[in-house]
Write a protein that holds these residues in place. Structure first.
Motif, PDB file in Angstrom:
ATOM      1  N   ASP A  14      53.891  26.752  30.353  1.00  0.00           N
ATOM      2  CA  ASP A  14      53.922  26.373  31.825  1.00  0.00           C
ATOM      3  C   ASP A  14      52.752  26.242  32.154  1.00  0.00           C
ATOM      4  OD1 ASP A  14      54.871  25.815  34.151  1.00  0.00           O
ATOM      5  OD2 ASP A  14      55.755  27.760  34.578  1.00  0.00           O
ATOM      6  N   THR A  15      52.319  25.030  32.558  1.00  0.00           N
ATOM      7  CA  THR A  15      51.118  24.709  32.900  1.00  0.00           C
ATOM      8  C   THR A  15      51.010  24.523  34.632  1.00  0.00           C
ATOM      9  OG1 THR A  15      51.254  22.398  32.834  1.00  0.00           O
ATOM     10  CG2 THR A  15      49.964  23.554  31.167  1.00  0.00           C
ATOM     11  N   THR A  16      52.166  24.638  35.199  1.00  0.00           N
ATOM     12  CA  THR A  16      52.553  24.166  36.436  1.00  0.00           C
ATOM     13  C   THR A  16      51.532  25.012  37.530  1.00  0.00           C
ATOM     14  OG1 THR A  16      54.709  23.780  35.853  1.00  0.00           O
ATOM     15  CG2 THR A  16      54.211  23.371  38.283  1.00  0.00           C
ATOM     16  N   PHE A  17      51.797  26.421  37.365  1.00  0.00           N
ATOM     17  CA  PHE A  17      51.061  27.332  38.257  1.00  0.00           C
ATOM     18  C   PHE A  17      49.802  27.831  37.893  1.00  0.00           C
ATOM     19  CE2 PHE A  17      55.653  27.817  38.681  1.00  0.00           C
ATOM     20  CZ  PHE A  17      55.682  27.505  39.954  1.00  0.00           C
ATOM     21  N   CYS A  20      42.522  28.324  38.203  1.00  0.00           N
ATOM     22  CA  CYS A  20      41.493  29.170  37.739  1.00  0.00           C
ATOM     23  C   CYS A  20      40.176  28.773  38.584  1.00  0.00           C
ATOM     24  CB  CYS A  20      40.986  28.400  36.375  1.00  0.00           C
ATOM     25  SG  CYS A  20      40.130  27.015  36.627  1.00  0.00           S
ATOM     26  N   GLY A  21      40.572  28.260  39.910  1.00  0.00           N
ATOM     27  CA  GLY A  21      39.477  28.072  40.728  1.00  0.00           C
ATOM     28  C   GLY A  21      38.730  26.902  40.807  1.00  0.00           C
ATOM     29  N   ASP A  26      42.282  22.824  36.431  1.00  0.00           N
ATOM     30  CA  ASP A  26      43.661  22.929  36.620  1.00  0.00           C
ATOM     31  C   ASP A  26      44.331  21.384  36.116  1.00  0.00           C
ATOM     32  OD1 ASP A  26      42.764  25.370  37.338  1.00  0.00           O
ATOM     33  OD2 ASP A  26      43.382  24.936  39.531  1.00  0.00           O
ATOM     34  N   GLN A  27      43.799  20.406  36.763  1.00  0.00           N
ATOM     35  CA  GLN A  27      44.321  19.051  36.536  1.00  0.00           C
ATOM     36  C   GLN A  27      44.418  18.767  35.066  1.00  0.00           C
ATOM     37  OE1 GLN A  27      42.663  16.854  39.530  1.00  0.00           O
ATOM     38  NE2 GLN A  27      44.194  17.099  41.015  1.00  0.00           N
ATOM     39  N   ALA A  94      38.652  27.901  30.767  1.00  0.00           N
ATOM     40  CA  ALA A  94      39.018  28.314  31.989  1.00  0.00           C
ATOM     41  C   ALA A  94      40.144  29.597  32.025  1.00  0.00           C
ATOM     42  CB  ALA A  94      39.758  27.404  32.810  1.00  0.00           C
ATOM     43  N   VAL A  95      40.161  30.433  32.868  1.00  0.00           N
ATOM     44  CA  VAL A  95      41.060  31.602  32.891  1.00  0.00           C
ATOM     45  C   VAL A  95      41.781  31.557  34.243  1.00  0.00           C
ATOM     46  CG1 VAL A  95      41.169  34.138  33.176  1.00  0.00           C
ATOM     47  CG2 VAL A  95      39.620  32.894  31.210  1.00  0.00           C
TER      48      VAL A  95
END
Ligand SMILES: CC(C)(COP(=O)(O)OP(=O)(O)OC[C@H]1O[C@@H](n2cnc3c(N)ncnc32)[C@H](O)[C@@H]1OP(=O)(O)O)[C@@H](O)C(=O)NCCC(=O)NCCS
Length: 165
Positions: A14-17, A20-21, A26-27, A94-95
């Protein structure tokens, strides 16, 4: 202590949420990672906590790359005579913010470096390059011994001489 499962990207996660800042990162994992894998421009690895293997905690990408000898720090450039110089590229790492400060960034970086070391037995690289998205990211990498390229300080290199092949 959280135990993580690190594996190749799969669409079940699940990448939806994931946040990482850095919105671009994120995109990337939401929208572009699958394409890059399909087009063979990056391998993407994800980390999920063992207690929930659908929850994306972090990721990194690996690609082959090259760098001009003239862009390298002088101490490294003088040992290399070939142009361009082959390198491995950690394009993104990324975290998720909910896992920041718990050691996952260093686990992912170590895992990425180990994968490069394994691959470098059959495909030579002179070092590992990272693309730091900002000064904070750059200081994360210098913390682990990466050296900024003099001409492009947002790119940093870990010379192959610092890891055993
Ligand atoms: C940078 C990032 C990956 C760090 O992940 P993290 O899981 O919080 O880092 P860790 O908990 O593993 O920290 C490992 C070590 O790095 C240090 N560190 C973490 N962030 C740092 C920073 N920005 N500058 C200097 N050192 C840093 C920690 O103090 C720790 O040091 P120690 O091992 O000596 O105690 C995370 O903050 C992140 O995803 N940021 C947004 C995306 C990004 O900038 N990615 C990198 C560029 S693509």
């Amino acid at each position: 202590m959280i135990i993580y499962d690190i594996r190749s990207f799969d669409k079940a996660v699940d990448t939806t949420f994931f946040s990482c800042g850095q919105i671009q990162l994120d995109q990337y994992i939401r929208l572009y990672a699958s394409q890059d894998i399909r087009r063979n421009v990056a391998r993407v690895f994800i980390a999920t906590p063992e207690y929930d293997t659908n929850q994306l905690a972090g990721f990194f990408t690996l690609s082959a790359g090259s760098v001009s000898c003239s862009d390298l720090p002088e101490t490294l450039a003088k040992t290399l005579h070939r142009y361009p110089v082959p390198v491995a590229l950690i394009g993104r790492l990324a975290v998720s913010m909910s896992f920041h400060g718990k050691g996952l960034g260093s686990i992912l970086l170590a895992d990425a470096c180990q994968k490069v070391i394994n691959a470098s037995h059959i495909l030579a690289v002179a070092g590992i390059i990272v693309d730091a998205k900002d000064n904070t990211a750059a200081s994360f990498y210098t913390h682990f011994g990466f050296i900024p390229l003099p001409s492009q300080p947002a790119k940093l290199i870990l010379p192959a001489s610092t890891f055993r092949v």
